[in-house]
Design a protein around this motif. Sequence first.
Motif: not given
Ligand SMILES: O=C1CO[C@H](CO)[C@@H](O)[C@@H]1O
Length: 317
Positions: A23, A51, A82, A113-114, A125, A163, A299, A301
Amino acid sequence: MVKVPVIKLSNGKPIPQLGLGTWQSKPGEVVQAVKDAIDIGYRHIDCAFVYGNEPEVGEAISAKIAEGVVKREDLFITSKLWNTFHRPDLVRGALLKTLQNLKLDYLDLYLIHWPQAYKEEGELFPADADGKIQFSDVDYLDTWRALEPLAREGLARSLGLSNFNSKQVERVLQAASVKPVVNQVECHPYLNQKRLQEFCEARGIKLTAYSPLGSPDRPWAKPGEPQLMDDPKLQTLAARLGKTVAQILIRYQIERGIIVIPKSVTRSRILSNYQVLDFALAPEDVTLIDSFHCNGRLVPMTASLGHKYHPFENDEF
Ligand SMILES: O=C1CO[C@H](CO)[C@@H](O)[C@@H]1O
Ligand SMILES: NC(=O)C1=CN([C@@H]2O[C@H](COP(=O)(O)OP(=O)(O)OC[C@H]3O[C@@H](n4cnc5c(N)ncnc54)[C@H](OP(=O)(O)O)[C@@H]3O)[C@@H](O)[C@H]2O)C=CC1
């Protein structure tokens, strides 16, 4: 050099316990970083579509395979689905795109990822006029069910989560026919994830520690905010053991049986982060580091607070 310990996942597949994070590794830096890592001995690379550098990670992997330094089967490559691709009809395309980016025909591990989905088929986003992220209410169970046939097809050798809190993990386990084998979560001394580790391991799921060094380059860090690696208690311990704080932080996870993926694009750090295999932390030092836990999430979020599946809002762990 001593070899990286290999952990057997609950589906029998081996994963190297130490990997390289990517990342914020800029496309212009990550090719060399991944090549250096492979030369040094890393065999596990942590990637994600979001990323924005998968093509360059793939370029480095292909180059090292072409040079004969490694074979594909020596490597363990993880990537992540994502949030804008959770809708079941988008899942296969997202995985194929990641494979194309990485120039691979299979992943070793593909993670959601989430748990929370974002509005599909636009920006990664997707924000409204006020800058607020637009949510999608796709249930991550439906996403999981769309991943299972892809694993059966061999496009991803293992599936996992990232996550997900304990309740969300349990919900997936109840519904899954291909079980998740990993939950990748933030983990370091300020947020040691003891309860989540115990919960997941009791259910055949290993933790991977992300941001193990405290993610000093996280974009939302406030100027002057104290950084984990500057913690005087860790610095004292590192000095006593003749190691760097980063080495202590990485070794801490290895001692705990947690998979760990520090990121660096700096060759000297990629090397020193790997030099954690020829020493051990005494149990009392692990206990000391455990005592630094302060629920210090780095982190959080915050962009998707209010989402019904936000993992950190309502549940204890
Ligand atoms: O892996 C990650 C790093 O960047 C992302 C944001 O740009 C996060 O959402 C994520 O958890
Ligand atoms: N699933 C998820 O939601 C998430 C997954 N991740 C994954 O975990 C990986 C690691 O987490 P990340 O948040 O990047 O943060 P880390 O805790 O790994 O810290 C990375 C930062 O530390 C610096 N650094 C690395 N090694 C050293 C060292 N030995 N001494 C001093 N500084 C050092 C790096 O600098 P430099 O590169 O300039 O050398 C970089 O600024 C990510 O790269 C990603 O792959 C991360 C966040 C969320």
